[in-house]
Enzyme design. Structure first.
Site, PDB file in Angstrom:
ATOM      1  N   LYS A  65      -8.273   5.578  18.366  1.00 37.78           N
ATOM      2  CA  LYS A  65      -8.136   6.236  17.062  1.00 37.78           C
ATOM      3  C   LYS A  65      -9.433   6.108  16.268  1.00 37.78           C
ATOM      4  CE  LYS A  65      -5.535   6.770  12.820  1.00 37.78           C
ATOM      5  NZ  LYS A  65      -4.489   6.302  11.898  1.00 37.78           N
TER       6      LYS A  65
ATOM      7  N   ASN B  44      -6.330   2.113   9.086  1.00 32.48           N
ATOM      8  CA  ASN B  44      -7.491   2.583   9.820  1.00 32.48           C
ATOM      9  C   ASN B  44      -8.401   1.398  10.138  1.00 32.48           C
ATOM     10  OD1 ASN B  44      -6.839   5.329   9.850  1.00 32.48           O
ATOM     11  ND2 ASN B  44      -7.783   5.682   7.853  1.00 32.48           N
TER      12      ASN B  44
ATOM     13  N   GLY C 230       0.836  -1.189   0.000  1.00 27.73           N
ATOM     14  CA  GLY C 230       0.000   0.000   0.000  1.00 27.73           C
ATOM     15  C   GLY C 230       0.872   1.240   0.000  1.00 27.73           C
ATOM     16  N   ALA C 231       1.597   1.433  -1.093  1.00 29.75           N
ATOM     17  CA  ALA C 231       2.571   2.533  -1.156  1.00 29.75           C
ATOM     18  C   ALA C 231       1.895   3.836  -1.546  1.00 29.75           C
ATOM     19  CB  ALA C 231       3.692   2.182  -2.131  1.00 29.75           C
ATOM     20  N   GLY C 232       0.868   4.206  -0.770  1.00 28.24           N
ATOM     21  CA  GLY C 232       0.232   5.497  -0.946  1.00 28.24           C
ATOM     22  C   GLY C 232       0.894   6.527  -0.055  1.00 28.24           C
TER      23      GLY C 232
ATOM     24  N   GLY D 160       1.954   4.765   3.673  1.00 25.39           N
ATOM     25  CA  GLY D 160       3.006   3.781   3.464  1.00 25.39           C
ATOM     26  C   GLY D 160       4.224   4.366   2.782  1.00 25.39           C
TER      27      GLY D 160
ATOM     28  N   SER E 249      -8.396  11.208   5.128  1.00 27.88           N
ATOM     29  CA  SER E 249      -8.249  10.260   4.018  1.00 27.88           C
ATOM     30  C   SER E 249      -9.578  10.032   3.314  1.00 27.88           C
ATOM     31  CB  SER E 249      -7.686   8.932   4.536  1.00 27.88           C
ATOM     32  OG  SER E 249      -8.525   8.366   5.524  1.00 27.88           O
TER      33      SER E 249
ATOM     34  N   ASN F  17     -11.587   8.687  14.025  1.00 25.66           N
ATOM     35  CA  ASN F  17     -11.804   8.409  12.606  1.00 25.66           C
ATOM     36  C   ASN F  17     -13.274   8.289  12.239  1.00 25.66           C
ATOM     37  OD1 ASN F  17      -9.358   8.412  11.211  1.00 25.66           O
ATOM     38  ND2 ASN F  17      -8.793   6.379  11.943  1.00 25.66           N
TER      39      ASN F  17
END
Length: 309
Positions: free
Chosen positions: A185, A103, A7-9, A12, A255, A189
Site C-alpha cells: 500500500k 497510512n 481519529g474519527a475522521g 475511522g 488524503s 501512497n
C-alpha cells in the site's frame, strides 16, 4: 464488542459507523466542530453502497471517560500517532486489541512503544472516502480491511475482529504477511498521494496524464526496490494494477490532496519519508521519493504562509 475509534475522521468515521449500525457499542473520540456535529446529528454516510445515518452516536473528547474496550480502531494521521496512543491508555486493558489501519509502515512500532506490542495488530484499509463537512462522510470507492498478526499466525482475536466487520458488511481479509501488505500500500501512497497534492488533481486525472503517471511509476519502482531490500514480497504487476484507468477513481481525492486543500499537515514524512529512510537502510537510491518529500514539505509551508496572511 466495545469499540473506540481514535481519529474519527473520514476513514475511522466510516468503519466506526458501519460497526455501530451492526449493533456494536462504538465510541468516537473526537473534538471541535467534528464532535459537535456528531453529538447533534450523528454521522451521515453518503455511500456508493447506499446512504445511511448513525444517530444517536456516542462521542467524547476524553478517552478516559469511555472505560476499557475490546477494540481500538486506530485511524489518526501518522503525525499524531504517539499523542493519540498516549490518550488511548485509559481504554486499554489486557484483552484490548489496537487495530492500526493508518497510512505508512512505522505507526505500529510507535503504538507498541506506548501501549505494548502485544496489543497491536497491523492492518490496511483500502477505501475512497472524505469528510466534506463535520458529520458527513462521502464514500466513493472500495471499503475493505486486511489485517494480520506480525507473526503470521491466525489468532482468535484476528478471527473475532474479522467476524465483527463481516457482520457490519465490511469486506475483511486475513494476511499471513501483513508487513508486506502494508508496504505494497505504501508503494501506491508514496506515489499518488504526493503527486495529487502537488498538482491538485484527482487520481484518475493523474493516471490519464502521461507525465504525471510516468512520475508515479518511477516513485513506485523506488518503493518496490526498497521494500524488496527490506524483505517484503512485492510483484512488479502492482504498477500496472495501480495505473489502470478505473472510472471509480474519477471522484476520488487522496488524503494528502484533501489535507493540502484544507491547510492541514500531511503525512508525507510517513510515506515518501519512510521510503527514503528504508532506502538508506538497504542502500537503495530514492531520488524521486526524496524530491517528492521536499516538494510537499515546501507546499505545506506555502499553504500555511498563505493562510496566515
Amino acid at each position: 464488542m466495545r469499540v473506540a475509534v481514535m481519529g474519527a475522521g473520514a476513514v475511522g468515521g466510516y468503519f466506526g459507523a458501519k460497526l455501530d449500525r451492526a449493533g456494536h457499542e462504538v465510541w468516537f473520540i473526537s473534538k471541535g466542530e467534528r464532535r459537535k456535529a456528531m453529538r447533534i446529528s450523528g454521522l451521515r454516510v453518503e455511500s456508493i453502497d447506499g446512504d445511511f445515518q448513525v444517530v444517536p452516536l456516542r462521542t467524547t473528547r476524553n478517552a478516559s471517560s469511555v472505560g476499557p474496550v475490546d477494540l481500538v480502531l486506530f485511524t489518526v494521521k501518522s503525525c499524531d500517532t504517539r499523542e493519540a496512543a498516549e490518550a488511548a491508555r485509559p481504554m486499554v486493558r489486557s484483552h484490548t486489541t489496537v487495530l492500526a489501519i493508518q497510512n505508512g509502515v512505522e505507526n505500529e512500532a510507535i503504538i507498541g512503544e506506548v501501549l505494548g506490542d502485544e496489543h497491536v495488530v497491523p492492518g490496511v484499509a483500502v477505501i475512497g472516502v472524505d469528510m466534506p463537512e463535520p458529520g458527513l462522510i462521502r464514500h466513493t470507492n472500495n471499503g475493505s480491511i486486511t489485517l494480520g498478526e506480525v507473526s503470521g499466525e491466525e489468532t482468535q482475536r484476528v478471527r473475532d475482529i474479522c467476524e465483527a466487520f463481516a457482520g457490519a458488511d465490511v469486506e475483511t481479509r486475513v494476511s499471513s504477511d501483513i508487513r508486506s501488505v502494508k508496504w505494497r500500500k505504501l508503494v501506491w501512497n508514496a506515489s499518488f498521494n504526493p503527486i495529487t497534492a502537488l498538482t491538485g488533481r484527482r487520481v484518475l486525472d493523474l493516471i490519464e496524464d502521461d507525465n504525471a503517471r510516468t512520475l508515479a511509476e518511477d516513485a513506485m519502482r523506488e518503493a518496490i526496490a526498497v521494500g524488496r531490500g527490506l524483505g517484503h514480497k512485492i510483484d512488479d504487476s502492482i504498477i500496472a494494477r495501480a495505473t489502470q484507468r478505473d472510472p471509480n477513481w474519477a471522484d476520488s481525492k487522496t488524503s494528502m490532496l484533501q489535507d493540502i486543500e484544507r491547510g492541514r499537515p500531511t503525512e508525507i514524512d510517513a510515506l515518501c519519508g519512510a521510503v527514503v529512510r528504508g532506502g538508506e537502510r538497504v542502500n537503495v537510491p530514492t531520488p524521486v521519493n526524496s524530491s517528492l518529500l521536499r516538494l510537499v514539505k515546501a507546499k505545506e509551508r506555502a499553504v500555511v504562509e498563505t493562510r496566515g496572511l
